[in-house]
Design a protein around this motif. Structure first.
Motif, short mmCIF file in Angstrom:
data_model
loop_
_atom_site.label_atom_id
_atom_site.label_comp_id
_atom_site.label_asym_id
_atom_site.label_seq_id
_atom_site.Cartn_x
_atom_site.Cartn_y
_atom_site.Cartn_z
N GLY A 117 35.43 45.85 -5.17
CA GLY A 117 34.69 44.97 -5.12
C GLY A 117 34.69 43.99 -3.86
N TYR A 118 35.26 44.49 -2.74
CA TYR A 118 35.35 43.68 -1.53
C TYR A 118 34.91 44.56 -0.53
N ASP A 119 34.37 45.47 -0.70
CA ASP A 119 33.77 46.32 0.60
C ASP A 119 32.40 45.64 1.00
N PRO A 120 32.40 45.13 2.10
CA PRO A 120 31.08 44.70 2.65
C PRO A 120 29.98 45.69 2.62
N ALA A 121 30.17 47.01 2.86
CA ALA A 121 28.97 48.01 2.74
C ALA A 121 28.63 48.07 1.27
N TRP A 122 29.34 48.39 0.14
CA TRP A 122 28.94 48.21 -1.02
C TRP A 122 28.55 47.00 -1.65
N ARG A 123 28.80 45.94 -1.07
CA ARG A 123 28.51 44.62 -1.64
C ARG A 123 27.07 44.61 -0.93
N ALA A 124 26.77 44.77 0.22
CA ALA A 124 25.31 45.12 0.79
C ALA A 124 24.19 45.66 -0.06
N LEU A 125 24.85 46.94 -0.59
CA LEU A 125 24.11 47.86 -1.44
C LEU A 125 23.82 47.19 -2.76
N ALA A 126 24.78 46.57 -3.22
CA ALA A 126 24.63 45.68 -4.52
C ALA A 126 23.71 44.53 -4.40
N TRP A 127 23.73 43.90 -3.29
CA TRP A 127 22.72 42.87 -2.98
C TRP A 127 21.40 43.43 -2.87
N ALA A 128 21.14 44.45 -2.23
CA ALA A 128 19.83 45.07 -2.27
C ALA A 128 19.18 45.53 -3.67
N ALA A 129 20.22 46.26 -4.47
CA ALA A 129 19.73 46.32 -5.92
C ALA A 129 19.51 44.91 -6.43
N PHE A 130 20.19 43.87 -6.51
CA PHE A 130 20.05 42.89 -6.99
C PHE A 130 18.62 42.26 -6.43
N ALA A 131 18.34 42.31 -5.25
CA ALA A 131 17.19 41.64 -4.80
C ALA A 131 15.92 42.59 -5.25
N VAL A 132 15.77 43.84 -5.17
CA VAL A 132 14.80 44.33 -6.07
C VAL A 132 14.63 44.02 -7.29
N ALA A 133 15.71 43.99 -8.05
CA ALA A 133 15.46 43.56 -9.54
C ALA A 133 14.85 42.11 -9.57
N MET A 134 15.16 41.10 -8.72
CA MET A 134 14.72 39.74 -8.77
C MET A 134 13.10 39.94 -8.36
N ILE A 135 12.81 40.77 -7.20
CA ILE A 135 11.39 40.69 -6.78
C ILE A 135 10.65 41.35 -7.99
N THR A 136 11.10 42.62 -8.59
CA THR A 136 10.36 43.31 -9.75
C THR A 136 10.23 41.71 -10.81
N ASP A 137 11.08 41.13 -11.17
CA ASP A 137 10.84 39.95 -12.16
C ASP A 137 9.59 39.09 -11.58
N VAL A 138 9.46 39.02 -10.46
CA VAL A 138 8.47 37.92 -10.03
C VAL A 138 7.09 38.67 -10.37
N PHE A 139 6.86 39.67 -9.98
CA PHE A 139 5.52 40.68 -9.92
C PHE A 139 5.25 41.36 -11.51
N ASP A 140 6.46 41.50 -12.21
CA ASP A 140 5.89 42.38 -13.45
C ASP A 140 5.19 41.22 -14.47
N GLY A 141 5.36 40.11 -14.67
CA GLY A 141 4.99 39.28 -15.69
C GLY A 141 3.34 38.72 -14.76
N HIS A 142 3.41 38.55 -13.51
CA HIS A 142 2.18 38.39 -13.00
C HIS A 142 1.03 39.49 -13.00
N ILE A 143 1.55 40.58 -12.89
CA ILE A 143 0.54 41.90 -13.15
C ILE A 143 0.20 41.84 -14.67
N ALA A 144 0.85 41.62 -15.38
CA ALA A 144 0.94 41.80 -16.94
C ALA A 144 -0.21 40.76 -17.17
N ARG A 145 -0.20 39.55 -16.76
CA ARG A 145 -1.21 38.44 -17.22
C ARG A 145 -2.49 38.65 -16.52
N THR A 146 -2.43 39.17 -15.02
CA THR A 146 -3.66 39.30 -14.48
C THR A 146 -4.46 40.49 -14.78
#
Length: 292
Positions: free
Chosen positions: A59-88
């Motif tokens: 849990g302390y390798d910067p490279a793995w942490r960067a990849l984990a951040w990328a996965a987390f960012a994608v998840a948060m972005i999809t959270d923004v768009f899925d509800g908006h698309i469903a309502r629109t």
């Protein structure tokens, strides 16, 4: 013979049918496999991958942490768009209503728990945020029969602050950025508590209003449309004025009047009764003297 060929008639009939079908648009029912639900499912699938990347190599390798951040960012972005698309695009489904909040809490909960497990985030912060989310979910079910508590602007800011702070903690930041993420998380905690209390207030107000409306409805149903409780019984006849006068005169009359006899006859009988009682008293007195 109408002079209209069969082909012409058939064409006119077919044209009428197609025209009717074009004039009455079919109501489209959103299926489960739509873009909004697919984004939600992607976010759910990212949760175990995010946890594996964040905890890889201790849990302390910067490279793995960067990849984990990328996965987390994608998840948060999809959270923004899925509800908006469903309502629109009218893609709201029962699956989305259930899966979307689960995916939101799953990715955030996984990030907070892993960060606390690694010792980078105090456990009390994780407890406050996750406790608030669980409490609000229970609160919504508590008042769901009275109405729905809408998402407030503060709630949206809270989600943004939590996502930003958790993402900064996922990255292996040092120096001023590490200090900055502390303050961003502090803002997220404050917004979490403040919006949670506001949701509690809204739930209490909504429940009181709903209970008052139910009591008023029951009261209206019990009293009826004219506001009278029960049914009014038949009227009891009362004595007329003349009957009341006759009854008063009868009660005030003496024994002679009530028996229908004249006053002299009544007086004569009373005198005879007195004489008989006096004779009986004298006889008793004489008998007593003889015995003595």
């Amino acid at each position: 013979m109408t002079g209209v060929s069969a082909s012409t008639a058939g064409g006119a009939h077919a044209g009428g049918v197609h025209g009717a079908s074009r004039g009455t648009p079919a109501v489209r029912q959103a299926g489960v496999w739509n873009i909004a639900n697919i984004l939600t499912m992607i976010r759910l699938l990212l949760v175990p991958g995010f946890v594996a990347l964040l905890l890889a190599d201790g849990g302390y390798d910067p490279a793995w942490r960067a990849l984990a951040w990328a996965a987390f960012a994608v998840a948060m972005i999809t959270d923004v768009f899925d509800g908006h698309i469903a309502r629109t695009y009218n893609l709201v489904t029962d699956f989305g209503k259930i899966a979307d909040p689960i995916a939101d809490k799953a990715i955030m909960g996984a990030a907070l728990i892993c960060l606390s497990w690694l010792g980078e985030l105090p456990w009390w912060v994780t407890a406050v945020i996750l406790g608030r989310e669980l409490g609000i979910t229970v609160l919504r079910f508590w008042v769901i029969r009275f109405g729905v508590i809408p998402a407030s602007r503060g709630g949206k800011l809270k989600t943004l602050a939590q996502g930003t702070a958790a993402g900064m903690y996922v990255l292996a930041l040092t120096g001023p950025l590490a200090t900055l993420r502390f303050w961003v998380m502090a803002v997220a905690v404050v917004l979490t508590v403040a919006t949670g209390l506001d949701y509690v207030r809204q739930a209490v107000v909504l429940r009181r209003a709903g209970l008052a409306a139910e009591r008023a409805a029951r009261r209206d149903a019990a009293t009826g449309p004219e506001g009278t409780v029960g049914e009014v019984g038949p009227a009891v006849p009362t004595a007329t004025a003349s009957e009341a006068l006759v009854a008063t005169a009868a009660s005030a009359a003496g024994p002679a009047e009530r028996t229908g006899e004249a006053p002299p006859a009544a007086a004569e009988r009373a005198g005879q009764a007195r004489e008989q009682s006096q004779e009986a008293a004298g006889a008793r007195q004489g008998g007593g003297e003889t015995r003595r």
